[in-house]
Design a protein around this motif. Structure first.
Motif, mmCIF file in Angstrom:
data_model
loop_
_atom_site.group_PDB
_atom_site.id
_atom_site.type_symbol
_atom_site.label_atom_id
_atom_site.label_comp_id
_atom_site.label_asym_id
_atom_site.label_seq_id
_atom_site.Cartn_x
_atom_site.Cartn_y
_atom_site.Cartn_z
ATOM 1 N N MET B 282 0.828 -1.205 0.000
ATOM 2 C CA MET B 282 0.000 0.000 0.000
ATOM 3 C C MET B 282 0.861 1.253 0.000
ATOM 4 O O MET B 282 0.684 2.148 -0.829
ATOM 5 C CB MET B 282 -0.907 0.017 1.226
ATOM 6 N N PHE B 283 1.818 1.313 0.947
ATOM 7 C CA PHE B 283 2.557 2.560 1.083
ATOM 8 C C PHE B 283 3.603 2.719 -0.012
ATOM 9 O O PHE B 283 3.830 3.835 -0.500
ATOM 10 C CB PHE B 283 3.140 2.679 2.487
ATOM 11 N N ASN B 286 1.727 3.936 -3.003
ATOM 12 C CA ASN B 286 1.366 5.351 -2.850
ATOM 13 C C ASN B 286 2.544 6.261 -3.128
ATOM 14 O O ASN B 286 2.415 7.272 -3.813
ATOM 15 C CB ASN B 286 0.862 5.608 -1.427
ATOM 16 N N VAL B 305 -1.357 -0.096 -5.144
ATOM 17 C CA VAL B 305 -2.027 0.223 -3.875
ATOM 18 C C VAL B 305 -3.281 -0.643 -3.715
ATOM 19 O O VAL B 305 -3.545 -1.192 -2.638
ATOM 20 C CB VAL B 305 -2.396 1.718 -3.827
ATOM 21 N N SER B 416 -3.654 4.942 4.129
ATOM 22 C CA SER B 416 -3.204 4.828 2.743
ATOM 23 C C SER B 416 -4.270 5.366 1.795
ATOM 24 O O SER B 416 -3.959 6.025 0.796
ATOM 25 C CB SER B 416 -2.911 3.359 2.444
ATOM 26 N N SER B 417 -5.524 5.124 2.144
ATOM 27 C CA SER B 417 -6.612 5.605 1.303
ATOM 28 C C SER B 417 -6.637 7.125 1.269
ATOM 29 O O SER B 417 -6.880 7.733 0.219
ATOM 30 C CB SER B 417 -7.918 5.048 1.862
ATOM 31 N N SER B 420 -3.876 8.404 -0.922
ATOM 32 C CA SER B 420 -4.073 8.197 -2.350
ATOM 33 C C SER B 420 -4.946 9.285 -2.962
ATOM 34 O O SER B 420 -4.927 9.477 -4.172
ATOM 35 C CB SER B 420 -4.695 6.831 -2.607
#
Lengths: 169, 469
Positions: B282-283, B286, B305, B416-417, B420
């Protein structure tokens, strides 16, 4: 005992061939060392009583495919000055080895966990054409059938990527 | 009879692929006709799959195929997503090849073959068949990536993808061989039976599982095997990039979920590993996405992601009573958003995809307000803003992580969301808050425009579906 010596010899040869394939700069030398790997793999299959695979490995891989590869290399007529200068390839090699070492340690651990078995020769025509055929068409029918799709895709792909393309309106 | 019905969508698609292959030998067939034929086959297969539905888990032709194919609700949902991806990719290709003229008839045939491979992958519960299915799918995708032979970027992409894909394939076979060595079978049922007796993962099974997971992580572009994805997505033509990002990911995740769900011990053994992978994916994704100026590269990075969120769903899934509903829903939501953006890029990109960067889309809203609105909807869906499908997908993933007790993972998913949003909103800002410098002329009568608006409808329809039903 004799089988064990053969196994170690074939295994060492196949690994040496693979290393040669990576390290030789000229493609022809690489192809030649790949043949060494292919033939020693055939030897390993023979030690496992896999007769059919042994024969196929020799005829198809060491024979047909390798002669095709060598044919293409000769066709292209690659000279030493055609090859790209690879600077720092040993640096990359060292990096690759550093990545592989932990995986190799892990693999050694896994292999060591295999319980020791007394090797015996399997009978009843194991590995022969008939037995492999029976297993292939009874137990492994689905993979056998879908491989035909894979070959079809490869065939069309070769036509599309390498063949003469007639563009349509 | 039900066995045959479960296999029917696959049979339809295979028939279509072979029919198109045969048709491409005729001079008189036009590329447009081929795209309509493939759309027809995808549509029919989709509705057949929908009509058959799925009862309880059935082993298809258990006598003949030795229990290698299993149909259940999860495989049905995954097949629906894949068929939908095929349909909308055929639509975007139709418009894309009106401007970029390098298409031949084999294009649609190969795409259908790759869909065959993907559908097989969702159905198969056996490692060797899964390997062949992966190779059918990947081989077809390699060819599609390098379809534009004169384009250097496409050639670079196919070479990178082919070599790295061969590595992944080698890892997979190595893993399958180790599992066979440990269990004596490659069928999921038999592996589960062995785990039932042993209660722990034996070292051979651990090694085999590791290599298979490495290969699957490569296919879904998860950390640390994500670096190929940016160049490959950038090099492929827009419709194919959309197809790879959605259908291929769906198929690979279907196998991943099936493999982990074969036994609770299997899932438990890999949870910690997958936990860290999900966080890094995820990170890492991103960070890469924030630095991109090219839309396709940004979408490739955002695909990483989304793989991370799907890994959260894999961590949180219940292997005891595996339904895969969260994963399938997220895949559907993500597929619609991504396909939508790539469909609009297919007709807005212009000749040779000359509009590729964020800056090239400045002021799009002034010239094509509806297209800009559609792209905004897709981007908001991918960012996870209510009431879009993407929001519901993320909501389910994160709540499933909460209820499985992985609170840290759920919180990291939310962070993370939020991160983004940066790169999704950047494109929206470019489209709306700048004067138009380009005329954005769209040639012909693009079918992709219609496809885009249908997808906008689906973004909301899928979001509301769980609320209404």
């Amino acid at each position: 005992m004799f089988a064990e010596v053969l196994f170690i010899a074939f295994a060492a040869l196949s690994i040496l061939g693979a290393i040669g394939l990576i390290l030789f700069r000229h493609p022809m030398k690489g192809a030649m060392s790949l043949i060494v790997t292919m033939i020693s793999l055939a030897g390993l299959y023979a030690l496992l009583s896999a007769e059919l695979i042994f024969v196929l490995q020799l005829i198809v891989y060491a024979g047909a495919i390798m002669s095709l590869i060598i044919f293409i290399i000769m066709f292209l007529n690659i000279q030493d000055n055609d090859l790209p200068i690879e600077e720092g390839r040993y640096l990359y090699l060292a990096g690759g080895i550093a990545v592989i070492i932990p995986i190799a340690c892990f693999m050694i651990k896994v292999v060591k966990s295999i319980p020791a078995h007394q090797a015996t020769i399997v009978g009843n025509g194991f590995g022969g054409v008939k037995e492999v055929g029976l297993v292939l068409f009874q137990d492994w029918l689905l993979p056998f059938e879908i491989v035909s799709l894979l070959l079809l895709v490869a065939l069309i792909g070769a036509v599309v990527l390498a063949g003469k393309r007639r563009l349509l309106k | 009879m039900h066995d045959f019905l479960s296999l029917l969508p696959l049979v339809i698609i295979t028939t279509g692929a072979i029919l198109l292959m045969l048709l491409s030998a005729f001079e008189s067939t036009k590329v447009e006709i081929a795209s309509y034929i493939s759309m027809g086959f995808y549509g029919v297969a989709f509705f057949v799959q929908l009509l058959i539905g799925c009862g309880p888990e059935t082993t298809i032709f258990s006598e003949t195929f030795n229990g290698m194919l299993v149909a259940n609700n999860f495989s049905m949902a995954a097949c629906l997503v894949i068929l939908g991806c095929g349909f909308f990719t055929a639509i975007s290709s139709h418009s894309y090849f009106k401007v970029n003229r390098f298409c031949t008839l084999e294009y649609y045939s190969i795409m259908m073959f790759s869909v065959c491979g993907m559908m097989l992958l969702t159905l198969t519960h056996e490692l060797i068949s899964a390997f062949i299915a992966i190779e059918i799918m990947s081989l077809a995708i390699y060819i599609l990536v390098g379809y534009e032979r004169k384009n250097v970027k496409a050639t670079e992409a196919i070479l990178k993808y082919l070599i790295l894909g061969a590595f992944a394939g080698a890892f997979y076979t190595m893993g399958a061989a180790l599992i066979y060595g440990g269990v004596g079978s490659t069928k999921f049922v038999e592996i589960a039976a062995t785990l039932n007796i042993d209660k722990t993962i034996s070292p051979l099974l651990l090694g085999g599982g590791f290599f298979i997971i490495v290969a699957l992580l490569f296919k879904i572009a998860a950390f640390p095997f994500h670096s190929w994805v940016i160049d490959v997505y950038d090099g492929a033509s827009a419709p194919i990039t959309g197809f790879m990002a959605t259908a291929l990911k769906t198929a690979a995740f279907a196998l991943f979920a099936n493999f982990l769900a074969l036994h609770t011990t299997m899932h438990d053994g890999w949870v910690t590993f997958l936990f860290y992978l999900a966080v890094f994916t995820m990170f890492g994704g991103n960070l890469i996405a924030i630095g991109q100026d090219n839309i396709k590269r940004m979408l490739a990075a955002s695909g990483i992601v989304h793989s991370g969120y799907l890994l959260i769903a894999l961590v949180a899934m219940n292997a005891e009573q595996f339904s895969g509903s969260v994963i399938a829903y997220y895949l559907a939501a993500y597929a619609i958003g991504t396909l939508g953006i790539f469909a609009s890029l297919s007709y807005l990109g212009g000749e040779g995809e000359k509009r590729a960067n964020f800056a090239d889309f400045k002021g799009l809203a002034k010239v094509h307000p509806y297209s800009a609105a559609a792209i905004t909807v897709f981007l908001l869906s991918m960012a996870g803003i209510p009431p879009t499908a993407g929001f519901m997908g993320k909501f389910y993933v994160i709540t499933s992580a909460f209820s499985a007790g992985h609170i840290a993972l759920a919180v990291l998913g939310i962070i993370s969301s939020i991160l983004s949003m940066w790169y999704y909103l950047r494109l929206i800002v470019n489209m709306y808050f700048h004067e138009a410098t380009d005329t954005f002329e769209v040639q012909g009568r693009p079918l992709a425009t219609a496809g885009t608006f249908v997808l906008v409808f689906f973004v909301f329809a899928i979001a509301l579906y769980p609320v209404v039903v």
